[in-house]
Design a protein around this motif. Structure first.
Motif, PDB file in Angstrom:
ATOM      1  N   UNK A 343       0.830  -1.205   0.000  1.00  0.00           N
ATOM      2  CA  UNK A 343       0.000   0.000   0.000  1.00  0.00           C
ATOM      3  C   UNK A 343       0.855   1.241   0.000  1.00  0.00           C
ATOM      4  N   UNK A 344       2.002   1.170   0.685  1.00  0.00           N
ATOM      5  CA  UNK A 344       2.856   2.362   0.781  1.00  0.00           C
ATOM      6  C   UNK A 344       3.491   2.717  -0.560  1.00  0.00           C
ATOM      7  N   UNK A 347      -0.145   0.385  -4.035  1.00  0.00           N
ATOM      8  CA  UNK A 347      -0.958  -0.778  -4.422  1.00  0.00           C
ATOM      9  C   UNK A 347      -0.895  -1.068  -5.913  1.00  0.00           C
ATOM     10  N   UNK A 349      -1.056   1.024  -8.275  1.00  0.00           N
ATOM     11  CA  UNK A 349      -1.972   1.826  -9.092  1.00  0.00           C
ATOM     12  C   UNK A 349      -1.325   3.052  -9.737  1.00  0.00           C
ATOM     13  N   UNK A 350      -0.080   3.368  -9.340  1.00  0.00           N
ATOM     14  CA  UNK A 350       0.611   4.475 -10.019  1.00  0.00           C
ATOM     15  C   UNK A 350       1.254   3.951 -11.298  1.00  0.00           C
ATOM     16  N   UNK A 398       5.454  -8.376   4.514  1.00  0.00           N
ATOM     17  CA  UNK A 398       4.579  -8.413   3.348  1.00  0.00           C
ATOM     18  C   UNK A 398       5.098  -9.278   2.225  1.00  0.00           C
ATOM     19  N   UNK A 463       7.429   5.312   1.598  1.00  0.00           N
ATOM     20  CA  UNK A 463       6.190   5.691   0.925  1.00  0.00           C
ATOM     21  C   UNK A 463       6.477   6.282  -0.457  1.00  0.00           C
ATOM     22  N   UNK A 465       4.166   8.444  -3.345  1.00  0.00           N
ATOM     23  CA  UNK A 465       2.848   8.942  -3.713  1.00  0.00           C
ATOM     24  C   UNK A 465       2.936   9.937  -4.854  1.00  0.00           C
ATOM     25  N   UNK A 466       1.812  10.066  -5.515  1.00  0.00           N
ATOM     26  CA  UNK A 466       1.745  10.927  -6.689  1.00  0.00           C
ATOM     27  C   UNK A 466       1.566  12.373  -6.246  1.00  0.00           C
ATOM     28  N   UNK A 474       9.627   8.793  -0.508  1.00  0.00           N
ATOM     29  CA  UNK A 474      10.075   9.180   0.814  1.00  0.00           C
ATOM     30  C   UNK A 474      10.757   7.989   1.468  1.00  0.00           C
TER      31      UNK A 474
ATOM     32  N   UNK B 165      -2.591   2.093   4.783  1.00  0.00           N
ATOM     33  CA  UNK B 165      -1.984   2.846   3.681  1.00  0.00           C
ATOM     34  C   UNK B 165      -3.030   3.559   2.831  1.00  0.00           C
ATOM     35  N   UNK B 166      -4.164   2.931   2.677  1.00  0.00           N
ATOM     36  CA  UNK B 166      -5.206   3.561   1.880  1.00  0.00           C
ATOM     37  C   UNK B 166      -6.560   3.338   2.559  1.00  0.00           C
ATOM     38  N   UNK B 185      -3.317  11.723  -2.575  1.00  0.00           N
ATOM     39  CA  UNK B 185      -2.143  11.065  -2.004  1.00  0.00           C
ATOM     40  C   UNK B 185      -1.894  11.399  -0.546  1.00  0.00           C
ATOM     41  N   UNK B 186      -2.678  12.300   0.030  1.00  0.00           N
ATOM     42  CA  UNK B 186      -2.328  12.784   1.374  1.00  0.00           C
ATOM     43  C   UNK B 186      -3.276  12.302   2.468  1.00  0.00           C
ATOM     44  N   UNK B 188      -3.176   9.983   4.592  1.00  0.00           N
ATOM     45  CA  UNK B 188      -2.624   9.630   5.904  1.00  0.00           C
ATOM     46  C   UNK B 188      -1.347  10.405   6.228  1.00  0.00           C
ATOM     47  N   UNK B 189      -1.111  11.495   5.484  1.00  0.00           N
ATOM     48  CA  UNK B 189       0.067  12.315   5.815  1.00  0.00           C
ATOM     49  C   UNK B 189      -0.208  13.108   7.092  1.00  0.00           C
TER      50      UNK B 189
END
Lengths: 661, 297
Positions: A343-344, A347, A349-350, A398, A463, A465-466, A474, B165-166, B185-186, B188-189
């Motif tokens: 998930x970090x 998942x 999806x990016x 995981x 992590x 993220x988009x 990160x 995570x999501x 994207x934020x 859980x930030x």
């Protein structure tokens, strides 16, 4: 004539004598145990002089059976069997008493250790008195080998076996041989083109008179045993007549149905009638019936119309063929870890978070971008690429606990290729450790980090993220003890190598063992790295554990040597320690059949005279080629009709009595 | 469905509207909330930095009171929830801790009951489907960036609900009341609330990232389930915009319960929506209009 037992107690240097008074054990045996005609101790019983001592004693004292109290029978039983055989005894008239692994190594107290060693020898002596000579039989060997899997390991094994003069069939479930290596762009540490070194081997296999390529086929069923495996192969319906087809390519040019290409990691379409890649061997297409319009709706059929020689045949059906083989090499390769569990990392999806295998295709000249590195989301050339190692490897939470072994090197290769192709790019590699054991491997990595200027950051990525059209990566730089955040254009995950998802099914079908990760288990981690516990079945390549190309090829050649060794004989000796049925008391209940892990027992009909009548009834029968002497059937048999030679109920009970009475 | 209710300090001060809306929604959904009598501070943030036992003992007393009544505890505040869960787990996992804590609070506490976030209660125990059935006003036009923050779903071993995570439970509720949620994207930030005083520039940057990503993905508001996130996100919007030289973000911030309340037929004032820093009323007035228009046509 009364039985005469000789007892020989080994010191194993000080391995045994440190905790066991060997002299006392020998003395006690000589004085107290029944039928012991001679007993002595010696520093190394397995040495030449030690063996001579046994042989001399056999002759001088007319011994007809021997107990050797030493190490595990797994270690030296064959040695002592040979030893007594040379002295004129049947090799199965020797018993080993394990006073090392089972006694001296695990007990600290010498007094008690000695006591236990005496008990163990007493048991063996009681057992050996019930021993009777066993004879090996022979079985014929079929001089033809099967290789399951047509990747580089399978191809290499097949070529080697074929060169030695034996017929070998490669069964491959994809439409072409080539496997994973065909997907790879360059190979480390030399950066030579993977296809350029693979395709000649593919051609060698294809043109070799002793090699048969059986593609688009799978193993359906395996029966029989070493030297005589009866393998049923399912030839999946290709919908193309292999004999007629010339591979001209008009059909896949004209086919209107586009499907994501598995070979291109779904980054490019293929047709419903297709060969997976341009250099495919055989270069003859198959129809993907799940996606073909003709098979889905009955309309279309363009390929059949355009084929100039009428090779397309929609009416083909799967065919089963049974062939007898003397030996089997398993070279089924690996799957790649699916990072969508992270998930970090989004998942899965990016679109611009890709795997190493995707990257291989992106940099490959025949790949979806013609070798120009373009990221999947918008086709832009990525300037800042983050590589994350150990995705799914070394992660108990995981992923898998093991190290996938190849990722450090292929990531270094990716970073090098990126820096080579995109001059103003940054390659940033997150790593836990850099593991580069292998010839010229570390030098390669040093060049990547030095000459090619890849930035190596020690730490895990926490992590991704988009953020707009960037991916924020990160993590922590654990050497500086600081968090790092990188705005990347693309992220490449070095995903773990896994056993094939259906590896367990194949292992059960053929009947050999696999580990908790579904990798196939070698017979000994050091000394039998290509054998399985099932005689006649050998392993090559990543199906046994994560491996790179050089290791896979080396193991394939090793497996081929083992196969040739086996096939070079006309017949082979069988192990006589197998189950035997006492037909007189077998009731034919068949309880033994399901417990046999080797499928060695079946029922047969016998006729016998009872009360003056001729009657027919069923009894169990043991196939001596399949039985591995595990003894599972003997404890299941309710009437005691099954007995394991060398470990009969009588022998075991004699041991128990010796200890307990 | 009956729970011991622990509002904690925020819900009687900065998070008054969270208290009002939670009670209103619970009433409509048939969830009975019985406030723990004589409850005390949960000790969040200050106690667990001071003393480990104190941090466990403070929530333990509240939990013990609920346990006596045989009730599980429902908590709106994410920080209180995190402390209660941590205590519950520590006591359940160790007989020694259980004895020590019981001795300190002078009450027997066995951790037989459990603690749930009020979000968990509404989203999973009541369930989005049941909520959907009770909606009287669908909030069409809502484009919510559901913001879960740091404590609500992490660490998952302790919080034991939703995906760390999501997370999606708040998203499910927003969809159930007729709104849309944005993929961003934020979720859980960290909102940086703890930096607001000590190192405001760090905190401002963190807030800015959240606002910008929410807007970038098309959100017209941010939804939260934590009073501290709420005050931080709601109170500092103007400050962050002028600090960064950005145009006003104009992102009303809601407790998820406020929007549920609206959908269940309450007036904004009954839910405390008029108390926000970023004026939420204009957006509230727009919600559901598309739906209404279609109905009349």
């Amino acid at each position: 004539m009364s039985k005469k037992v000789g007892v020989f107690v080994c010191h194993c240097g000080t391995n045994i004598s440190y905790t066991v008074d060997c002299e006392k054990v020998a003395q006690t045996a000589a004085q107290e145990f029944p039928n012991v005609a001679y007993a002595t101790d010696y520093k190394y019983m397995c040495s030449e002089p030690g063996q001579h001592l046994i042989q001399k004693a056999i002759k001088e004292h007319n011994l007809d059976r021997v107990v050797v109290a030493a190490c595990s029978p797994r270690m030296h039983e064959p040695t002592f069997r040979r030893c007594v055989e040379q002295a004129g005894l049947n090799p199965y008239m020797v018993e080993m008493s394990n006073i090392r692994e089972h006694c001296s190594w695990v007990h600290p107290n010498k007094e008690k250790g000695t006591e236990k060693a005496i008990d163990l020898v007493k048991m063996s002596t009681a057992k050996v008195l019930k021993n009777f000579p066993l004879q090996s039989t022979t079985i014929p060997i079929t001089k033809r080998a099967l290789v399951v899997g047509g990747g580089i390991a399978g191809i290499q094994a097949a070529i080697d076996i074929a060169e030695a003069g034996y017929v070998v069939d490669i069964v491959e479930r994809e439409p072409s041989i080539g496997g994973r290596m065909a997907q790879v762009d360059k190979t480390f540490p030399t950066l030579d083109c993977s296809a350029c070194i693979l395709t000649p081997k593919m051609v060698d296999a294809a043109v070799h008179p002793n090699v048969n390529l059986v593609t688009w086929s799978e193993i359906e069923k395996v029966e029989g045993y070493v030297g005589n495996f009866d393998v049923t192969i399912r030839h999946k319906a290709r919908s193309v007549d292999m004999k007629k087809c010339t591979g001209c390519g008009i059909c896949w040019d004209k086919c209107p149905t586009k499907v994501s290409s598995e070979f291109e990691m779904k980054m490019m379409p293929r047709k419903a009638i297709y060969t997976p890649f341009p250099q495919a061997i055989p270069n003859k297409p198959v129809i993907d019936r799940e996606n073909c319009t003709k098979f889905k709706t009955g309309k279309c059929g363009i390929c059949a119309k355009v084929c100039p020689i009428g090779a397309v045949d929609f009416s083909q059906e799967d065919e089963l063929e049974t062939i007898r083989y003397g030996a089997i090499v398993i070279a089924t390769g690996f799957d790649l870890f699916d990072h969508s569990v992270y998930g970090e990392y989004g998942y899965g999806k990016y679109p611009d978070v890709i795997t190493g295998m995707h990257f291989e295709r992106l940099i490959n000249a025949s790949g979806p971008t013609m070798g120009k590195i373009k990221r999947p989301s918008d086709g832009k050339e990525p300037k800042k690429v983050v590589f994350v190692k150990c995705v799914g490897s070394r992660d108990e939470a995981k992923g898998k606990t093991y190290c996938s072994k190849t990722c450090c090197m292929y990531t270094a290769k990716h970073a090098t290729l990126l820096r080579e192709k995109v001059k103003d790019s940054n390659a940033i590699v997150f790593y836990m450790d850099v593991r580069t054991p292998g010839k010229n491997y570390d030098e390669f990595y040093q060049r990547t980090a030095g000459e090619f200027g890849a930035d190596y950051i020690r730490g895990r990525v926490s992590k991704i993220y988009q953020k707009g059209d960037k991916l924020v990566v990160r993590g922590e730089d654990t050497l500086l003890g600081k968090p790092v955040e990188i705005d990347a254009d693309m992220v490449v995950l070095a995903t773990a190598m896994l056993a094939r998802h259906d590896a367990g099914d194949l292992a059960r079908k053929i009947g050999f063992s696999y580990d908790q990760h579904d990798f196939f288990t070698e017979a000994h981690p050091k000394l039998k790295p290509v054998e399985t516990h099932t005689a006649g079945v050998f392993l090559a390549g990543a199906c046994q554990g994560p491996k790179d190309i050089p290791d896979s090829v080396a193991q394939a050649s090793a497996a081929a040597v083992k196969v040739c060794g086996l096939l070079s004989k006309d017949e082979m000796k069988t192990e006589p320690i197998i189950s035997a049925v006492n037909e007189a008391i077998c009731s034919g209940c068949a309880m033994c059949i399901p417990v046999c892990p080797y499928k060695a027992i079946e029922l047969k009909n016998i006729t016998e005279r009872a009360h003056g009548h001729q009657i027919e009834r069923q009894v169990a029968t043991v196939n001596s080629g399949l039985c591995q002497g595990c003894g599972a059937c003997t404890v299941t048999c309710r009437s005691g009709a099954l007995n394991l030679r060398g470990f009969t109920n009588e022998q075991i009970l004699a041991e128990v009595d010796a200890l307990c009475l | 469905m009956k729970y011991a209710y622990y509002p904690g300090c925020s819900l009687n001060s900065t998070g008054l509207e969270y208290n009002m809306s939670t009670k209103a929604v619970a009433k409509s959904l048939g969830v009975e909330l019985v406030e723990i009598p004589e409850w005390n501070c949960c000790g969040a943030s200050s106690a667990h930095l001071t003393d480990h036992l104190l941090a466990l003992a403070l929530p333990a007393r509240n939990l013990a009171l609920a346990e006596k009544d045989g009730l599980d505890v429902a908590i709106p505040c994410a920080a209180c929830f995190a402390r209660f869960k941590a205590t519950e787990k520590a006591v359940r996992d160790s007989d020694k801790t259980q004895k020590t804590i019981s001795e300190i609070i002078e009450m027997d506490y066995q951790a037989k009951n459990t603690t749930l976030s009020i979000l968990d209660v509404f989203a999973n125990k009541v369930g989005a489907q049941a909520v959907s059935a009770l909606v009287s006003k669908k909030l069409s036009g809502l484009k919510a960036a559901c913001y879960y923050g740091c404590l609500l779903v992490r660490p998952n071993k302790i919080t034991e609900f939703d995906d760390p995570e999501n997370p999606i439970s708040m998203d499910n509720l927003m969809t159930a009341i007729g709104g849309e949620t944005v993929n961003w994207s934020y979720k859980t930030e960290c909102c940086g609330a703890s930096h607001a005083v000590i190192n405001p520039n760090v905190g401002r940057q963190m807030l800015r990232d959240i606002y910008r990503d929410a807007k970038l993905n098309g959100a017209n508001c941010i939804i939260t389930a934590c009073p501290l996130c709420m005050s931080n996100l709601d109170m500092r919007q103007q400050e962050v915009a002028s600090f960064a030289g950005d145009a006003a973000y104009d992102l009303p911030v809601f407790y998820f319960t406020e929007l549920m309340g609206l959908a269940l037929g309450y007036q904004p004032k009954e839910l405390g929506i008029d108390k926000h820093f970023v004026d939420a009323i204009p957006l509230v007035n727009k919600l559901g209009q598309v739906q209404a228009g279609r109905d009349s046509a």
